[in-house]
Motif scaffolding. Structure first.
Motif, mmCIF file in Angstrom:
data_model
loop_
_atom_site.group_PDB
_atom_site.id
_atom_site.type_symbol
_atom_site.label_atom_id
_atom_site.label_comp_id
_atom_site.label_asym_id
_atom_site.label_seq_id
_atom_site.Cartn_x
_atom_site.Cartn_y
_atom_site.Cartn_z
ATOM 1 N N THR A 44 0.893 -1.161 0.000
ATOM 2 C CA THR A 44 0.000 0.000 0.000
ATOM 3 C C THR A 44 0.935 1.215 0.000
ATOM 4 O O THR A 44 2.155 1.059 -0.079
ATOM 5 N N ASP A 45 0.367 2.403 0.120
ATOM 6 C CA ASP A 45 1.238 3.577 0.037
ATOM 7 C C ASP A 45 2.320 3.572 1.111
ATOM 8 O O ASP A 45 3.440 4.022 0.878
ATOM 9 N N SER A 46 1.991 3.055 2.302
ATOM 10 C CA SER A 46 2.961 3.149 3.394
ATOM 11 C C SER A 46 3.250 1.811 4.054
ATOM 12 O O SER A 46 3.910 1.749 5.081
ATOM 13 N N GLN A 47 2.725 0.731 3.470
ATOM 14 C CA GLN A 47 2.912 -0.590 4.091
ATOM 15 C C GLN A 47 3.413 -1.594 3.050
ATOM 16 O O GLN A 47 3.212 -1.406 1.844
ATOM 17 N N ALA A 48 4.034 -2.633 3.560
ATOM 18 C CA ALA A 48 4.468 -3.718 2.675
ATOM 19 C C ALA A 48 4.459 -5.021 3.452
ATOM 20 O O ALA A 48 4.944 -5.067 4.588
ATOM 21 N N MET A 49 3.871 -6.049 2.856
ATOM 22 C CA MET A 49 3.922 -7.363 3.477
ATOM 23 C C MET A 49 4.469 -8.347 2.438
ATOM 24 O O MET A 49 4.029 -8.357 1.295
ATOM 25 N N THR A 50 5.466 -9.111 2.851
ATOM 26 C CA THR A 50 6.113 -10.002 1.895
ATOM 27 C C THR A 50 6.054 -11.439 2.370
ATOM 28 O O THR A 50 6.344 -11.718 3.532
ATOM 29 N N VAL A 51 5.665 -12.327 1.476
ATOM 30 C CA VAL A 51 5.786 -13.762 1.725
ATOM 31 C C VAL A 51 6.983 -14.218 0.905
ATOM 32 O O VAL A 51 7.008 -14.066 -0.322
ATOM 33 N N ASP A 52 7.977 -14.720 1.597
ATOM 34 C CA ASP A 52 9.256 -14.998 0.934
ATOM 35 C C ASP A 52 9.571 -16.484 1.040
ATOM 36 O O ASP A 52 9.506 -17.066 2.112
ATOM 37 N N PHE A 53 9.888 -17.078 -0.094
ATOM 38 C CA PHE A 53 10.226 -18.499 -0.100
ATOM 39 C C PHE A 53 11.570 -18.696 -0.795
ATOM 40 O O PHE A 53 11.855 -18.076 -1.814
ATOM 41 N N ARG A 54 12.392 -19.556 -0.207
ATOM 42 C CA ARG A 54 13.693 -19.862 -0.792
ATOM 43 C C ARG A 54 13.848 -21.376 -0.871
ATOM 44 O O ARG A 54 13.467 -22.084 0.056
ATOM 45 N N SER A 55 14.389 -21.846 -1.984
ATOM 46 C CA SER A 55 14.680 -23.278 -2.082
ATOM 47 C C SER A 55 16.016 -23.472 -2.783
ATOM 48 O O SER A 55 16.192 -23.025 -3.926
ATOM 49 N N GLN A 56 16.909 -24.175 -2.109
ATOM 50 C CA GLN A 56 18.200 -24.485 -2.739
ATOM 51 C C GLN A 56 18.052 -25.612 -3.762
ATOM 52 O O GLN A 56 18.966 -25.843 -4.550
ATOM 53 N N HIS A 57 16.888 -26.281 -3.760
ATOM 54 C CA HIS A 57 16.652 -27.287 -4.814
ATOM 55 C C HIS A 57 16.632 -26.612 -6.182
ATOM 56 O O HIS A 57 16.894 -27.245 -7.202
ATOM 57 N N TRP A 58 16.292 -25.333 -6.203
ATOM 58 C CA TRP A 58 16.187 -24.613 -7.468
ATOM 59 C C TRP A 58 17.532 -24.054 -7.925
ATOM 60 O O TRP A 58 17.612 -23.368 -8.942
ATOM 61 N N ALA A 59 18.563 -24.327 -7.125
ATOM 62 C CA ALA A 59 19.897 -23.820 -7.484
ATOM 63 C C ALA A 59 20.714 -24.859 -8.248
ATOM 64 O O ALA A 59 21.861 -24.607 -8.604
ATOM 65 N N ASP A 60 20.136 -26.039 -8.447
ATOM 66 C CA ASP A 60 20.854 -27.116 -9.137
ATOM 67 C C ASP A 60 19.997 -27.670 -10.267
ATOM 68 O O ASP A 60 18.772 -27.525 -10.250
ATOM 69 N N PRO A 61 20.635 -28.341 -11.236
ATOM 70 C CA PRO A 61 19.855 -28.932 -12.339
ATOM 71 C C PRO A 61 18.782 -29.860 -11.802
ATOM 72 O O PRO A 61 19.030 -30.547 -10.810
ATOM 73 N N PRO A 62 17.609 -29.904 -12.402
ATOM 74 C CA PRO A 62 17.242 -29.198 -13.641
ATOM 75 C C PRO A 62 16.705 -27.781 -13.416
ATOM 76 O O PRO A 62 16.123 -27.232 -14.326
ATOM 77 N N TYR A 63 16.908 -27.246 -12.227
ATOM 78 C CA TYR A 63 16.509 -25.870 -11.903
ATOM 79 C C TYR A 63 14.976 -25.707 -11.976
ATOM 80 O O TYR A 63 14.248 -26.657 -12.185
ATOM 81 N N ASN A 64 14.523 -24.481 -11.781
ATOM 82 C CA ASN A 64 13.085 -24.203 -11.882
ATOM 83 C C ASN A 64 12.869 -23.057 -12.861
ATOM 84 O O ASN A 64 12.442 -23.258 -13.985
ATOM 85 N N GLY A 65 13.215 -21.833 -12.441
ATOM 86 C CA GLY A 65 13.071 -20.683 -13.336
ATOM 87 C C GLY A 65 14.359 -19.890 -13.348
ATOM 88 O O GLY A 65 15.236 -20.082 -12.501
#
Lengths: 282, 439
Positions: free
Chosen positions: B83-104
């Motif tokens: 919003t103008d003064s707020q931010a809410m973030t849903v954050d996901f990390r996966s190291q599976h996506w750092a190796d072949p066959p990767y994701n995006g």
């Protein structure tokens, strides 16, 4: 080496391939170089000689080939690539071009170049090339025509129109061999037909070995900009005086000197004047 | 004198991901293929700034990840509500996506598309650049028999034309494959992107990644009240920052996209990410956003449509995909065309294998399943009311108002729902639509 037979007339076009962005996909030649090819193609058509040919010669790595195929698609009869690095100084480029023209093409009568390249744009290679070939040179040309007449050596008689200062024009009758530099505005390279575009993809590009190593390596390539001149601080009591001193505003200007001389004497007079004005060091 | 037209088995128009994959599939079946590209090289006209999901390439180019020119493999996926003064973030990390066959992966499309076109060329496709298909060739019976290009003597005859000429496909329109409502402005968004240069180590520190790992931040809100969304993508030494804006809303609000991006970059949640960067590129492009409802008829006698030309872009909120749909639809178009050529029937029924393949795979199944999602995601409630409600709820949940005791969550939600002007029926309806789409 392809057997190309002996043409009745041959016009050689020199192209300078420049990669300004470090991305061969975006590299190419100047509008003046393209105009040179179009001018040569139009001259060949005017000759009405079925075996007349236009040969495009350039110097560069294999990444140059797409540009040469574009020349073939547009109508060049043959292309020659001198396999060498593009960071050679102009005199060595000219020497390599002259060697290829003499060895591969058996000498040339008419060479058409662009007046500038996308990098330095000083048009120095045509001058060096003329010196290497022992040919006449004319630059700043805005028209090249042939009318079918030939000179004593059998080469076409070329009429050229040159741009001078103040909107004036100079008409020249060119004696061969000659290296002629045209401006980019004189012509737009014709668009290749679809069939020619496809045929050019399969065509042979003659590759000849060129100088292997540059004596000087260019760390970066960029468009030419004149060097900054060091000007002493102006003298004067007021800002207006100092501006006048800097710009010579209001001062009586020295008029240019008009001299009429033969070409060799004219060249010597120009060199002498450049020394006198401090542009050339002794 | 006019020369005889050039003739091949198939002409593919547009050397994007769809075109190159279609041409490759056909060349591998032994057909003569010309791939037309209007730019000086494949990808040169591309403005794309998103994430590429290349797993479909397993079928055409096994071990593609060993050579594909990407920028960073996405290992962090964030969804941000602004919003103008707020931010809410849903954050996901996966190291599976750092190796072949990767994701995006983030990619510069001039590099990615050029690579795909080179692969097609290596398989025998003739790639003809700087050439625009300006119209369709038809025989006396009106059947499509090739394309007219902008070159002299530029007619190109082919048994089949595969139109991969991108969003706003002139060839598909000329063939009459779109119905009028499918090309209404309401179905499109305009994607506007700035490419911002920053040192590689600065990007890695700010986004918490290393090596070739990258981050994809999708943003709901932050678009100056225009329905759409925002994004921040990490490349090696640049960021892609931009917004996607619904066309009629943008026109109605009389706002300029670059001003909306400037406001997004100035938001307290985004400003620290882009601070000190230099804008090195600005670009904009239309996006077919309405999904299945705006897809044209996919085949006609002698012609198929694939990729963005067929509106195969999935804009379903949590899933924002397009290049994978383009590559897959192109590949299936190529395979179906090869079958049709082998059977000697390139009429619409002969080419029907194309739509059958699409229907059997994720291309149409995902679009069918998610056909309500684009409307829901771009609705006023999802765009304006829910972000405000969610941000206010979260702010109140985490705010410590001592000496007041903590309020109950149900009470907060009820109060904020009312404050945002969301009726209980609307909330239930949207929840049901969301469940049917995403569930």
């Amino acid at each position: 080496m392809t057997d190309h037979g002996t043409p009745s007339h041959r016009i050689v076009v020199c192209w300078k391939w420049v990669d300004l962005e470090g991305d061969a996909r975006r590299a190419g030649v100047s509008a003046a170089d393209e105009a040179a090819l179009e001018t040569a193609l139009a001259m060949t058509a005017s000759l009405d000689a079925p075996t007349a040919e236009v040969v495009v010669v350039t110097l560069g790595p294999p990444e140059t080939d797409p540009v040469l195929r574009r020349a073939l698609a547009a109508g060049a009869h043959r292309v020659v690539r001198i396999d060498a690095s593009v960071d050679l100084p102009s005199d060595r480029v000219a020497a390599a071009l002259a060697e290829a023209m003499n060895d591969e093409l058996g000498g040339v009568d008419i060479v058409v170049c662009g007046d500038y390249s996308p990098d330095r744009g000083s048009g120095s290679v045509p001058a060096f090339l003329a010196a290497e070939l022992g040919a006449a040179q004319a630059l700043g040309l805005i028209q090249l025509t042939v009318d079918g007449r030939v000179d004593a050596s059998g080469a076409p008689v070329v009429r050229a129109l040159r741009r001078l200062d103040g909107g004036r024009r100079e008409q020249l009758t060119v004696t061969t061999p000659a290296v002629l530099s045209v401006e980019g505005s004189v012509a737009t390279l014709r668009r290749a037909t679809l069939a020619a575009e496809l045929a050019a993809k399969q065509a042979t590009i003659d590759v000849v070995p060129g100088p292997r190593h540059a004596e000087q390596h260019a760390d970066s390539i960029r468009p030419f900009r004149p060097r900054t001149r060091v000007v002493p601080a102006p003298e004067g009591q007021s800002a207006l005086d100092r501006v006048r001193a800097l710009t010579a505003a209001g001062a009586t200007s020295a008029h240019g000197e008009t001299v009429t001389l033969d070409p060799p004497d004219a060249a010597a007079r120009i060199v002498s004047a450049l020394h006198e004005w401090g542009y050339l060091e002794s | 004198m006019t020369a005889e037209p050039v003739a091949v088995d198939v002409v593919v128009v547009g050397a994007g991901p769809a075109g190159s994959c279609a041409a490759t599939a056909l060349a591998r079946r032994g057909h003569s293929v010309i791939l037309l590209e209007r730019g000086p090289f494949a990808g040169s006209k591309n403005m794309y700034g998103g994430v590429v999901y290349p797993r479909i390439l397993d079928q055409l180019h096994p071990n593609w990840w060993e050579e594909v020119p990407i920028q960073r493999w996405i290992t962090r996926r964030s969804t941000m509500v602004l919003t103008d003064s707020q931010a809410m973030t849903v954050d996901f990390r996966s190291q599976h996506w750092a190796d072949p066959p990767y994701n995006g992966a983030t990619a510069y499309r001039p590099d990615f598309d050029h690579w795909l076109a080179q692969k097609a060329e290596a398989d025998g496709v003739q790639v003809v650049t700087s050439t625009t298909a300006v119209g369709l060739l038809r025989d006396e019976a009106g059947r499509i028999v090739g394309v007219r290009t902008d070159r002299p003597d530029g007619d190109l005859r082919a048994s089949v034309v595969i139109a991969c000429d991108g969003v706003n496909s002139f060839l598909a329109k000329e063939a009459g494959l779109f119905r009028e409502h499918q090309t209404a402005a309401d179905n499109y968004t305009v994607g506007v992107k700035e490419t911002i240069a920053l040192p590689r180590d600065v990007i890695e520190q700010r986004f918490g990644v290393r090596g070739r790992e990258g981050v994809d931040i999708e943003i709901l809100g932050g678009t100056g009240g225009v329905n759409g969304g925002g994004f921040v993508y990490t490349n090696l030494d640049t960021l892609g920052v931009g917004v996607v804006l619904k066309l009629p809303a943008l026109a109605a609000q009389q706002q300029r996209p670059e001003e909306i991006i400037a406001d997004l970059k100035a938001h307290p949640a985004i400003a620290p990410l882009v601070e000190g960067g230099e804008v090195v590129e600005y670009s904009a492009h239309l996006i077919p956003e309405a999904g299945r409802s705006m897809m044209p008829t996919l085949t006609t006698d002698g012609m198929l449509v694939a990729g963005d030309a067929a509106s195969m872009c999935l804009a379903a909120g949590i899933w924002l995909e397009g290049v994978n749909f383009a590559m897959a639809s192109g590949m299936y178009a190529g395979e179906a065309t090869a079958d049709a050529l082998a059977a000697g029937d390139t009429s619409a029924p002969g080419l029907a294998g194309y739509e059958r393949r699409l229907g059997d795979t994720f291309v149409l199944r995902d679009h069918d399943k998610l056909h309500r999602a684009p409307g829901l995601v771009l609705s006023d409630r999802v765009q304006h009311q829910y972000p405000q409600m969610i941000a206010n709820v979260v702010e109140r949940v985490f705010r410590v108002d001592n000496p007041q005791p903590k309020p109950g969550l149900r009470r907060i939600v009820r109060e904020e729902r009312k404050r945002a002007g969301i009726g209980i029926r609307d909330l239930a309806r949207d929840a049901w639509t969301g469940l049917r789409s995403f569930g």
